[in-house]
Motif scaffolding. Structure first.
Motif, short mmCIF file in Angstrom:
data_model
loop_
_atom_site.label_atom_id
_atom_site.label_comp_id
_atom_site.label_asym_id
_atom_site.label_seq_id
_atom_site.Cartn_x
_atom_site.Cartn_y
_atom_site.Cartn_z
N ASN A 16 -3.38 -5.75 2.70
CA ASN A 16 -2.58 -5.99 1.68
C ASN A 16 -2.91 -7.19 0.97
N HIS A 59 0.38 -14.76 6.67
CA HIS A 59 -0.21 -15.15 8.17
C HIS A 59 -1.55 -14.58 8.44
N ASP A 63 -5.59 -7.91 8.07
CA ASP A 63 -5.02 -7.01 6.90
C ASP A 63 -4.54 -7.88 5.95
N HIS A 64 -4.25 -9.18 6.33
CA HIS A 64 -3.92 -10.06 5.28
C HIS A 64 -4.83 -11.31 4.75
N ASP A 145 4.63 -9.98 6.46
CA ASP A 145 5.00 -8.85 7.85
C ASP A 145 6.35 -9.59 8.37
N HIS A 321 7.05 -4.77 12.74
CA HIS A 321 7.68 -4.55 11.15
C HIS A 321 8.82 -4.16 11.12
N HIS A 343 2.86 -1.69 3.15
CA HIS A 343 2.66 -1.79 4.53
C HIS A 343 2.83 -0.40 5.22
ZN LIG Z 1 0.13 -6.63 8.25
#
Ligand SMILES: [Zn+2]
Ligand SMILES: [Zn+2]
Length: 364
Positions: A16, A59, A63-64, A145, A321, A343
């Motif tokens: 992301n 966070h 993936d962030h 998220d 999510h 996402h």
């Molecule tokens: Zn994520």
């Protein structure tokens, strides 16, 4: 007009990263990699980085944040904004981190003449947040998220003050599903009651889900609960951030005493082991051959090398999510000229609210 470049995370699950530019200035929302073996990077270039005024991190999941080292390599020296808890959870050291304290929730924090932000809790992981960002005269919402119905964690939204966002970027991670987390917890509990002599193993991630399940089962079963050493820091975070929690304070203290400080085990213990450590799972299964493994997400049995026999595992999908209905509700509350649903491999940059409504019959 804002120039929004999606550098990853739309039409795919992972990496992301969103670049937003105006008047020669730019900000970045998250900077993640794909959760695959190659750790695929976002489409971030040195030219993007050269324009950045600030980076906002929602966070600590890879993936962030997994591509943050690229910023440093390319000479970025501006602020990398995140919650204090997120900074504490980061595995790699990160220079130029600018953290905000829990007390600043809902207040405008000024970064520069053209940039200010508010934040609130997003319910996905302890320390995870959403951002409302004022960039020149434009206003942006980034959900990060988001989990609307965590058992332990608060999830808030910006105060409704009539703001119509220029761009809203909304988590649509479980768009193909319809799930109520509390019902999942209840079904799980019933299943565990129906198998009184079997130890239970949860392959678990560093996320709000793990603490939700562990504490719910602590309250609703009489079994001993054992949390693997590698997951302890996740649980410890809950005692450091009371403002992030819904009530349940007394239960959490009890949980600490009975499940974290002393090691209890019995014939039918419930174990929480790291999902990425297959060796630990196999070892436990070997020691406790009558165990049932419960999978709770996309990271499922198929990812493990060792095969599971049919009566050895069970699946209860727990949301980390927003699902279809949560996304519809979030989209109705966050009025925006343009909404980007990220996402998920099932949404793309052209997905609109009206298109989502038409897809209702496809929801599981
Ligand atoms: Zn994520
Ligand atoms: Zn996450």
């Amino acid at each position: 007009m804002l120039n929004v470049e999606i550098l990853g995370g739309v039409g795919e699950y992972g990496r992301n990263c969103f670049f937003i530019e105006k008047n020669g200035h730019a900000i970045l929302l998250d900077c993640g990699v794909m959760n695959n073996r190659q750790k695929t990077l976002p489409n971030l270039t040195q030219a993007h980085v050269a324009k950045l005024d600030a980076v906002f991190i929602s966070h600590s999941h890879t993936d962030h944040v997994g591509a943050l080292p690229l910023l440093e390599r390319w000479g970025y020296i501006g602020p990398i904004i995140m919650s204090k808890m997120t900074a504490q959870q980061l595995k790699q050291s990160c220079h130029h981190t600018r953290t905000f304290q829990p007390e600043s929730i809902g207040e405008w924090t000024v970064v520069s003449n053209c940039l200010a932000f508010q934040w609130g809790y997003s319910g996905h992981l302890i320390g995870s947040v959403w951002y409302k960002i004022r960039f020149f005269e434009e206003v942006i919402f980034y959900s990060g998220d988001y989990v609307v119905d965590s058992y332990l964690l608060k999830a808030t939204l910006p105060i409704e003050d009539g703001t119509v966002y220029d761009v809203a970027i909304i988590d649509s991670g479980h768009i193909e599903k319809h799930i109520k987390n509390i019902e999942v917890l209840q079904r799980m509990t019933e299943y565990i009651h129906a198998n009184p002599n079997c130890p239970i193993i949860f392959p678990s991630s560093f996320s709000g889900k793990t603490a939700d399940i562990a504490t719910y089962l602590f309250q609703h079963t009489t079994r001993a609960i054992r949390v693997d050493h590698d997951l302890l820091s996740l649980f410890e975070n809950y005692y450091e951030a009371p403002g992030n929690l819904l009530s349940n304070r007394t239960m959490l203290q009890q949980f600490k005493l009975e499940c974290l400080t002393k090691i209890t085990e019995s014939e039918n213990t419930i174990y929480f082991v790291p999902e990425r450590n297959e060796a630990k799972l196999v070892e436990l299964l070997h020691k406790k051959p009558t165990s049932i493994v419960i999978f709770t997400g996309y990271w499922n049995k198929g990812k493990y090398k060792s095969p599971f026999s049919k009566n050895q595992y069970k699946e209860f999908f727990y949301k980390t999510h927003p699902d279809y209905h949560d996304i519809i509700a979030l989209s109705s509350k966050i009025q925006a000229h343009k909404t980007i649903y990220f996402h998920s491999s099932l949404t793309n940059r052209d997905t609109t609210f009206l298109q989502l409504l038409k897809n209702e019959e496809e929801i599981l």
